[in-house]
Design a protein around this motif. Structure first.
Motif, PDB file in Angstrom:
ATOM      1  N   LYS A  78      -1.861   6.758  -2.506  1.00 23.81           N
ATOM      2  CA  LYS A  78      -2.378   6.602  -3.863  1.00 23.81           C
ATOM      3  C   LYS A  78      -3.567   5.655  -3.988  1.00 23.81           C
ATOM      4  O   LYS A  78      -4.057   5.441  -5.089  1.00 23.81           O
ATOM      5  CB  LYS A  78      -1.269   6.101  -4.779  1.00 23.81           C
ATOM      6  CG  LYS A  78      -0.136   7.100  -4.928  1.00 23.81           C
ATOM      7  CD  LYS A  78       0.913   6.602  -5.885  1.00 23.81           C
ATOM      8  CE  LYS A  78       2.028   7.628  -6.000  1.00 23.81           C
ATOM      9  NZ  LYS A  78       3.065   7.222  -6.917  1.00 23.81           N
ATOM     10  N   THR A  79      -4.049   5.071  -2.888  1.00 22.37           N
ATOM     11  CA  THR A  79      -5.128   4.094  -3.002  1.00 22.37           C
ATOM     12  C   THR A  79      -5.901   3.960  -1.698  1.00 22.37           C
ATOM     13  O   THR A  79      -5.425   4.361  -0.636  1.00 22.37           O
ATOM     14  CB  THR A  79      -4.572   2.720  -3.437  1.00 22.37           C
ATOM     15  OG1 THR A  79      -5.662   1.852  -3.745  1.00 22.37           O
ATOM     16  CG2 THR A  79      -3.727   2.078  -2.355  1.00 22.37           C
ATOM     17  N   GLU A  82      -6.458   3.939   3.953  1.00 21.42           N
ATOM     18  CA  GLU A  82      -6.133   4.828   2.841  1.00 21.42           C
ATOM     19  C   GLU A  82      -4.636   5.101   2.831  1.00 21.42           C
ATOM     20  O   GLU A  82      -4.058   5.518   3.835  1.00 21.42           O
ATOM     21  CB  GLU A  82      -6.895   6.140   2.990  1.00 21.42           C
ATOM     22  CG  GLU A  82      -6.681   7.108   1.861  1.00 21.42           C
ATOM     23  CD  GLU A  82      -7.487   8.387   2.018  1.00 21.42           C
ATOM     24  OE1 GLU A  82      -7.063   9.401   1.435  1.00 21.42           O
ATOM     25  OE2 GLU A  82      -8.520   8.384   2.709  1.00 21.42           O
ATOM     26  N   LEU A 112       0.818  -1.216   0.000  1.00 18.62           N
ATOM     27  CA  LEU A 112       0.000   0.000   0.000  1.00 18.62           C
ATOM     28  C   LEU A 112       0.852   1.266   0.000  1.00 18.62           C
ATOM     29  O   LEU A 112       0.487   2.270  -0.582  1.00 18.62           O
ATOM     30  CB  LEU A 112      -0.924   0.022   1.218  1.00 18.62           C
ATOM     31  CG  LEU A 112      -2.096  -0.953   1.190  1.00 18.62           C
ATOM     32  CD1 LEU A 112      -2.753  -1.041   2.562  1.00 18.62           C
ATOM     33  CD2 LEU A 112      -3.103  -0.537   0.129  1.00 18.62           C
ATOM     34  N   SER A 122      -8.044   0.831   0.365  1.00 15.99           N
ATOM     35  CA  SER A 122      -8.250  -0.614   0.351  1.00 15.99           C
ATOM     36  C   SER A 122      -9.211  -1.015   1.459  1.00 15.99           C
ATOM     37  O   SER A 122      -9.151  -0.487   2.574  1.00 15.99           O
ATOM     38  CB  SER A 122      -6.903  -1.324   0.540  1.00 15.99           C
ATOM     39  OG  SER A 122      -7.054  -2.710   0.457  1.00 15.99           O
TER      40      SER A 122
END
Length: 151
Positions: free
Chosen positions: A88-89, A85, A60, A91
């Motif tokens: 860039k992402t 968080e 991550l 999950s």
């Protein structure tokens, strides 16, 4: 044996060695159970602590926020109990076994990066009361989890 002479081939070789070394240096405590979705669970009687693995946090990247809105709720096995968080992402976090969320790690409100620096310690996500302790038998051992991620 293949001998690499091009610069690209050399960089690929170095990257492969780096990735292999990175995974071998990761910690997968034997006393924990794991899921294919990269959560870990520490079972103590019918109470368990849940977090994400060192592998998951490394994939991550820098964790900037953890959201768990399931406090006081029973969450079924494989259901989402929150999100994590990264820069860039985002999950989803999946519950390893059915259980009621009894505590959310308050330290993550101000220090979500604890998930990166100490995923099996101060970076835990939730504590739960397990509905059926026998459900933990179907979880992965540390060696089985290593196989899943290719270590």
């Amino acid at each position: 044996m293949h001998i690499c002479t091009s610069e690209i081939c050399t960089l690929k070789h170095i990257y492969t060695i780096f990735e292999h070394t990175k995974f071998n240096d990761m910690n997968f405590p034997a006393e924990l159970k794991y899921t294919k979705d990269h959560e870990w669970i520490k079972v103590e009687g019918n109470v368990a602590t849940v977090g994400i693995t060192e592998f998951a946090q490394s994939e991550l990247g820098d964790i900037v926020y953890v959201d768990v809105a399931s406090l006081g709720k029973e969450v079924a096995k494989d259901e989402v109990f929150g999100t994590v968080e990264a820069v860039k992402t985002v999950s989803d976090l999946f519950m390893p076994v059915t259980g009621t969320v009894t505590e959310v790690n308050p330290a993550l409100n101000n220090q979500p990066d604890l998930v990166n620096s100490d995923p099996y310690g101060e970076g835990w996500m939730v504590k739960i009361t397990i509905a059926d302790v026998a459900d933990t038998d179907s979880l992965l051992s540390a060696d089985d989890y290593k196989t899943v991620i290719g270590v």
